[in-house]
Design a protein around this motif. Structure first.
Motif, PDB file in Angstrom:
ATOM      1  N   SER A  98       0.838  -1.192   0.000  1.00 33.23           N
ATOM      2  CA  SER A  98       0.000   0.000   0.000  1.00 33.23           C
ATOM      3  C   SER A  98       0.878   1.249   0.000  1.00 33.23           C
ATOM      4  N   PRO A  99       0.492   2.269  -0.774  1.00 29.50           N
ATOM      5  CA  PRO A  99      -0.660   2.371  -1.660  1.00 29.50           C
ATOM      6  C   PRO A  99      -0.524   1.454  -2.878  1.00 29.50           C
ATOM      7  N   ASP A 100      -1.656   1.094  -3.467  1.00 28.50           N
ATOM      8  CA  ASP A 100      -1.698   0.201  -4.625  1.00 28.50           C
ATOM      9  C   ASP A 100      -1.813   1.037  -5.899  1.00 28.50           C
ATOM     10  N   PHE A 101      -0.748   1.048  -6.696  1.00 26.83           N
ATOM     11  CA  PHE A 101      -0.740   1.836  -7.926  1.00 26.83           C
ATOM     12  C   PHE A 101      -1.041   1.004  -9.166  1.00 26.83           C
ATOM     13  N   THR A 102      -1.499  -0.227  -8.970  1.00 30.03           N
ATOM     14  CA  THR A 102      -1.824  -1.074 -10.132  1.00 30.03           C
ATOM     15  C   THR A 102      -3.118  -0.628 -10.810  1.00 30.03           C
ATOM     16  N   VAL A 103      -3.776   0.400 -10.275  1.00 35.26           N
ATOM     17  CA  VAL A 103      -5.013   0.898 -10.887  1.00 35.26           C
ATOM     18  C   VAL A 103      -4.745   1.622 -12.204  1.00 35.26           C
ATOM     19  N   PHE A 104      -3.494   2.022 -12.454  1.00 35.19           N
ATOM     20  CA  PHE A 104      -3.203   2.820 -13.640  1.00 35.19           C
ATOM     21  C   PHE A 104      -2.979   1.929 -14.861  1.00 35.19           C
ATOM     22  N   ARG A 105      -3.353   2.461 -16.011  1.00 36.63           N
ATOM     23  CA  ARG A 105      -3.195   1.739 -17.269  1.00 36.63           C
ATOM     24  C   ARG A 105      -2.524   2.654 -18.286  1.00 36.63           C
ATOM     25  N   ASP A 106      -2.079   2.065 -19.387  1.00 33.48           N
ATOM     26  CA  ASP A 106      -1.499   2.866 -20.464  1.00 33.48           C
ATOM     27  C   ASP A 106      -2.607   3.659 -21.151  1.00 33.48           C
ATOM     28  N   GLU A 107      -2.411   4.966 -21.271  1.00 37.72           N
ATOM     29  CA  GLU A 107      -3.395   5.808 -21.947  1.00 37.72           C
ATOM     30  C   GLU A 107      -2.763   7.161 -22.272  1.00 37.72           C
ATOM     31  N   VAL A 108      -3.349   7.842 -23.212  1.00 36.56           N
ATOM     32  CA  VAL A 108      -2.904   9.178 -23.599  1.00 36.56           C
ATOM     33  C   VAL A 108      -4.017  10.153 -23.242  1.00 36.56           C
ATOM     34  N   LEU A 109      -3.682  11.170 -22.465  1.00 38.32           N
ATOM     35  CA  LEU A 109      -4.671  12.099 -21.943  1.00 38.32           C
ATOM     36  C   LEU A 109      -4.323  13.530 -22.332  1.00 38.32           C
ATOM     37  N   TYR A 147      -7.202  12.833 -11.456  1.00 39.54           N
ATOM     38  CA  TYR A 147      -6.568  13.235 -10.203  1.00 39.54           C
ATOM     39  C   TYR A 147      -7.607  13.428  -9.099  1.00 39.54           C
ATOM     40  N   PHE A 148      -8.647  14.189  -9.378  1.00 36.73           N
ATOM     41  CA  PHE A 148      -9.626  14.512  -8.335  1.00 36.73           C
ATOM     42  C   PHE A 148     -10.512  13.312  -7.984  1.00 36.73           C
ATOM     43  N   ALA A 149     -10.488  12.265  -8.802  1.00 42.66           N
ATOM     44  CA  ALA A 149     -11.269  11.071  -8.497  1.00 42.66           C
ATOM     45  C   ALA A 149     -10.518  10.090  -7.597  1.00 42.66           C
ATOM     46  N   LEU A 150      -9.217  10.335  -7.393  1.00 45.00           N
ATOM     47  CA  LEU A 150      -8.381   9.415  -6.626  1.00 45.00           C
ATOM     48  C   LEU A 150      -8.204   9.899  -5.194  1.00 45.00           C
ATOM     49  N   GLU A 151      -7.652   9.009  -4.360  1.00 44.90           N
ATOM     50  CA  GLU A 151      -7.314   9.354  -2.986  1.00 44.90           C
ATOM     51  C   GLU A 151      -5.801   9.249  -2.807  1.00 44.90           C
ATOM     52  N   GLU A 152      -5.318   8.124  -2.281  1.00 34.14           N
ATOM     53  CA  GLU A 152      -3.904   8.018  -1.960  1.00 34.14           C
ATOM     54  C   GLU A 152      -3.014   7.850  -3.182  1.00 34.14           C
ATOM     55  N   GLN A 153      -3.587   7.546  -4.348  1.00 35.88           N
ATOM     56  CA  GLN A 153      -2.765   7.395  -5.561  1.00 35.88           C
ATOM     57  C   GLN A 153      -2.613   8.702  -6.340  1.00 35.88           C
ATOM     58  N   LYS A 154      -3.128   9.810  -5.802  1.00 34.89           N
ATOM     59  CA  LYS A 154      -3.070  11.091  -6.509  1.00 34.89           C
ATOM     60  C   LYS A 154      -1.656  11.473  -6.934  1.00 34.89           C
ATOM     61  N   ILE A 155      -0.664  11.070  -6.130  1.00 34.16           N
ATOM     62  CA  ILE A 155       0.698  11.531  -6.398  1.00 34.16           C
ATOM     63  C   ILE A 155       1.203  11.100  -7.768  1.00 34.16           C
ATOM     64  N   TYR A 156       0.625  10.047  -8.331  1.00 30.25           N
ATOM     65  CA  TYR A 156       1.016   9.600  -9.679  1.00 30.25           C
ATOM     66  C   TYR A 156       1.022  10.770 -10.652  1.00 30.25           C
ATOM     67  N   TYR A 157       0.044  11.648 -10.540  1.00 33.46           N
ATOM     68  CA  TYR A 157      -0.099  12.730 -11.508  1.00 33.46           C
ATOM     69  C   TYR A 157       0.689  13.988 -11.155  1.00 33.46           C
ATOM     70  N   VAL A 158       1.004  14.240  -9.886  1.00 32.49           N
ATOM     71  CA  VAL A 158       1.510  15.567  -9.539  1.00 32.49           C
ATOM     72  C   VAL A 158       2.932  15.616  -8.983  1.00 32.49           C
ATOM     73  N   VAL A 159       3.506  14.496  -8.557  1.00 31.27           N
ATOM     74  CA  VAL A 159       4.880  14.584  -8.056  1.00 31.27           C
ATOM     75  C   VAL A 159       5.848  14.832  -9.211  1.00 31.27           C
ATOM     76  N   ALA A 160       7.019  15.328  -8.871  1.00 30.49           N
ATOM     77  CA  ALA A 160       7.984  15.736  -9.894  1.00 30.49           C
ATOM     78  C   ALA A 160       8.693  14.559 -10.553  1.00 30.49           C
ATOM     79  N   TRP A 161       8.878  13.457  -9.810  1.00 32.78           N
ATOM     80  CA  TRP A 161       9.919  12.509 -10.167  1.00 32.78           C
ATOM     81  C   TRP A 161       9.521  11.281 -10.976  1.00 32.78           C
ATOM     82  N   ASN A 162       8.307  11.054 -11.315  1.00 36.73           N
ATOM     83  CA  ASN A 162       7.962   9.883 -12.140  1.00 36.73           C
ATOM     84  C   ASN A 162       7.565  10.314 -13.541  1.00 36.73           C
TER      85      ASN A 162
END
Length: 324
Positions: A130-141, A150-165
């Motif tokens: 935990s947190p479980d990041f397997t919810v993400f899939r390949d996609e173009v947005l 982003y606003f639909a997520l809870e603890e996985q929000k960082i996927y979209y906004v942190v600097a380093w991934n």
């Protein structure tokens, strides 16, 4: 000119730095430079950085006075020669195929930004459930779709906004820099960065190993304990209001107000911090007045006026409104 500049800020990570740099040098994609930004580290890190530069011509070292993570990243941005940039925190790791997959996704979709997935690991590099990041899939947005997710997520929000991934087109930083002296500096920057992006390639591949260790910046308690959180929420409020998303803007503003109302969370032991807290409270009143002007709603004008009288007055208003 290298394809990618890998920027690694370095400060008090003597135990982790070699593993971090090794994980970058082990990439299956080789057209990169590494910029080690020694942010005035008081331990053996400066010597370790210099030793790495002697081992591999792709590594450059910049020694600077301590200015914090954002200042170190900004120094790296200004020195970078690559067409694309990526950031790696010096106590974290990349999977061997990360840069290749990110680069190929960028080429395939002409993306301005590529986001690759992450996994939390302990200090012995063992994955955490935990947190479980397997919810993400390949996609173009596009930008709007990123924010919806982003606003639909809870603890996985960082996927979209942190600097380093992420792999960034270098031009995105032509006028942007990280906010120095701030926590959650990536949140301050992200709206203006995403606004420049046409295509954003998102990957399910967990290419970044985010090491959980005591003493790191991100391990120092809830974001709600720091005034920086309310401050970036106020900036986000103005950003979404400017885009015409007034409902989202008001929601962000109310979150900032609620956070500030939890006054016991903050360290207000110095005159400077108390002045900053008062300024943030006034900022909430000003933000409600700006929303009132956009919407013409008198209820928003009332909220702005009550906030100017102080958060305790505003909270009593909310309690009476909710029948409590």
């Amino acid at each position: 000119m290298p394809a990618i500049s890998v920027i690694i800020p370095v400060y008090r990570v003597e135990r982790y730095l070699d593993a971090c740099v090794s994980s970058v040098l082990a990439q299956t994609f080789g057209d990169f430079e590494i910029i080690l930004v020694d942010d005035g580290s008081p331990d053996g890190c400066p010597a370790l950085c210099d030793a790495w530069a002697r081992k591999d011509p792709r590594i450059r070292v910049i020694h600077r006075e301590n200015g914090g993570l954002s200042a170190a990243r900004n120094t790296g941005i200004e020195a970078a020669k690559g067409q694309f940039l990526t950031f790696v925190d010096s106590d974290d790791l990349l999977e061997p195929d990360t840069l290749r997959r990110a680069w190929e996704a960028q080429r395939q979709y002409s993306a301005d930004l590529v986001v690759y997935n992450l996994v939390y690991v302990d200090e012995n590099n063992r994955p955490l459930a935990s947190p479980d990041f397997t919810v993400f899939r390949d996609e173009v947005l596009d930008e709007a779709e990123v924010w919806r997710r982003y606003f639909a997520l809870e603890e996985q929000k960082i996927y979209y906004v942190v600097a380093w991934n992420k792999l960034y087109r270098a031009e995105l930083f032509r006028e942007l820099r990280y906010a120095e002296g701030k926590r959650y500096e990536d949140q301050f920057l992200m709206p203006r960065l995403l606004a420049q992006c046409g295509r954003i390639a998102c990957l399910a591949y967990p290419g970044y190993r985010y090491v959980q260790r005591g003493g790191s910046i991100m391990a120092q308690g809830s974001s709600r304990n720091y005034l920086d959180r309310s401050e970036f929420l106020l900036e986000w409020c103005d950003y979404f209001a400017g885009k015409g998303d007034l409902l989202r803007a008001e929601g962000l503003l109310n979150d900032a107000i609620q956070n500030l109302s939890e006054k016991e969370r903050f360290d207000l032991s110095t005159p400077q911090q108390r002045a900053r807290y008062r300024a943030d409270c006034r900022g909430c009143a000003d933000a409600y007045m700006r929303l009132a002007r956009r919407t013409g709603q008198n209820t928003m004008r009332l909220r702005a006026a009550l906030l100017r009288l102080g958060l305790p007055v505003y909270q009593k208003f909310l309690q009476s409104k909710n029948g409590r």
